[in-house]
Design an enzyme around this catalytic site. Structure first.
Site, short mmCIF file in Angstrom:
data_model
loop_
_atom_site.label_atom_id
_atom_site.label_comp_id
_atom_site.label_asym_id
_atom_site.label_seq_id
_atom_site.Cartn_x
_atom_site.Cartn_y
_atom_site.Cartn_z
N TRP A 1 0.85 -1.18 0.00
CA TRP A 1 0.00 0.00 0.00
C TRP A 1 0.89 1.24 0.00
O TRP A 1 1.66 1.45 0.93
CB TRP A 1 -0.94 0.01 1.20
CG TRP A 1 -2.02 -1.02 1.06
CD1 TRP A 1 -2.14 -2.19 1.75
CD2 TRP A 1 -3.12 -0.97 0.15
NE1 TRP A 1 -3.24 -2.89 1.32
CE2 TRP A 1 -3.87 -2.17 0.34
CE3 TRP A 1 -3.55 -0.05 -0.81
CZ2 TRP A 1 -5.02 -2.45 -0.39
CZ3 TRP A 1 -4.70 -0.34 -1.54
CH2 TRP A 1 -5.42 -1.52 -1.32
N SER B 1 7.24 6.12 -0.68
CA SER B 1 7.16 5.33 0.55
C SER B 1 5.92 4.46 0.49
O SER B 1 4.94 4.80 -0.17
CB SER B 1 7.11 6.23 1.79
OG SER B 1 7.20 5.44 2.97
N SER B 2 6.00 3.32 1.19
CA SER B 2 4.87 2.40 1.18
C SER B 2 4.95 1.46 2.36
O SER B 2 5.99 1.34 3.01
CB SER B 2 4.86 1.58 -0.13
OG SER B 2 5.99 0.72 -0.15
N ALA B 3 3.84 0.80 2.62
CA ALA B 3 3.81 -0.35 3.52
C ALA B 3 4.01 -1.57 2.64
O ALA B 3 3.10 -1.99 1.92
CB ALA B 3 2.49 -0.42 4.28
#
Length: 378
Positions: free
Chosen positions: A75, A97-99
């Site tokens: 995500w 940026s991400s999860a």
């Protein structure tokens, strides 16, 4: 009644474990224990036809949100340094940026061979989710995590605290390591790099390891674990994974002007340019022309060198191909020679590639250090 995150967490762990039979049970258990919903905030980006569109927890409802959280997918939480929470509508650009999808977090940890009791530096805290997984499995006292973006670092610190994890956190350029807490038994990067930063070598204990993905401006990558020998040289072989992390921001491509084709010189090429569309083929092309980026022209490929403005573009009918080259570098000549060496070696996948690296010189080779090889930009 709202969905219960605990069985969703357990189901995700079981899904990952079933897809990866060699995964150590302790890592699967870590995913089952870490509340991922605490690391995503309340807004994430989702790619749509309009671009990166913010998705709000309140709009989709709690049940759907938790199902999103506990799907094995990445995500995106920031695009071109715009946080999802600050977006008023769809945005264009590249994720910054991400999860990361949980299975990649675990795959990276498995490749790294991390064990309880080891002191680990994580380069790229991001949302803090991967940091929490490391803390759950290895103990928070053993984890140091550094984040380049101060805003992301502050959010991650809050997420980790809310989830009950207390690793050592730092803000700064992870490509410089984190000297104040060195030395480390292992360095694990949740970003890709064009070459191994010298500081990482200097902050490792004897026999320590570096696990990262080597990527570049053609966006082909290979995951590798390098182990430091007694003489300060790191050795390792790539895995067969075709997944990657975002490039570290200092290693990203510089902004490029609008592309305009230049005819230059023209010749036929005996190699199908479509080889560059294969994962290993593109990896080889990237090694041969490390400052070039790759674009698709519909009927062929386009290479543009970001340092010199040199370019190469191909066209063909599926049986014969022509290449046009312009500028001081003959980009297709470089790529074609490398692709031929790869084909002569049997066109292997990345498991036949290895790397020998010091802070001063880093080489990727096929088969053995005596085989075809290319030096990385340092």
């Amino acid at each position: 009644m709202p969905a219960d995150p605990i069985p969703l967490r357990a189901a995700l762990a079981e899904e990952i474990g079933s897809a990866s039979p060699t995964l150590e049970p302790g890592w699967r258990d870590a995913v089952a224990a870490v509340p991922r919903e605490l690391f995503l905030g309340s807004i994430v980006f989702r790619m749509t036809g309009a671009g990166w569109e913010p998705v709000h927890r309140a709009q989709v409802g709690e049940d759907e949100w938790l199902r999103m959280v506990y799907s094995d997918r990445t995500w995106v939480t920031q695009v071109d340094e715009i946080d999802a929470a600050d977006a008023t509508g769809p945005v264009s650009g590249s994720p910054t940026s991400s999860a990361t999808l949980p299975s990649l977090v675990l795959r990276t940890a498995q490749v790294a061979g991390l064990r309880p009791g080891q002191k680990v530096l994580e380069v790229g805290t991001g949302t803090g989710y991967s940091t929490a997984v490391l803390c759950q499995r290895l103990g928070a006292d053993n984890i140091v995590s550094i984040e380049y973006d101060p805003g992301l670092a502050a959010s991650a610190a809050t997420h980790l605290s809310n989830a009950g994890y207390t690793p050592t956190l730092a803000v700064g350029d992870g490509l410089q390591g984190c000297k104040e807490y060195a030395d480390y038994d292992a360095i694990v990067a949740t970003c890709s790099v064009r070459s191994i930063p010298p500081s990482w070598f200097w902050q490792l204990n004897d026999g320590g390891s570096i696990t990262t993905t080597i990527s570049g401006w053609m966006l082909a990558s290979g995951m590798i674990r390098l182990e430091l020998d007694d003489e300060g040289t790191a050795h390792g072989r790539f895995t067969d994974d075709t997944i990657t992390y975002m490039l570290a921001r200092p290693h990203e491509r510089p902004p490029a002007p609008v592309f305009l084709r230049q005819d230059g010189t023209t010749r036929s090429t005996h190699l199908d340019p479509g080889l560059v569309e294969l994962w290993a083929g593109r990896f080889v092309a990237q090694l041969a022309a490390p400052s070039a980026e790759l674009m698709n022209s519909g009927s062929g490929i386009i290479l543009r060198d970001t340092a010199t403005g040199s370019q190469a573009w191909t066209e063909g009918d599926g049986r014969t191909w022509t290449v046009h080259q312009h500028g001081p570098l003959r980009l297709w000549d470089q790529v074609e020679e490398a692709l031929q060496a790869w084909q002569d070696a049997g066109a292997p996948n990345l498991t036949e590639f290895g790397m020998t690296a010091t802070p001063y010189e880093q080489t990727i080779w096929i088969g053995s250090p005596a085989g075809p090889s290319w030096r990385l930009p340092i």
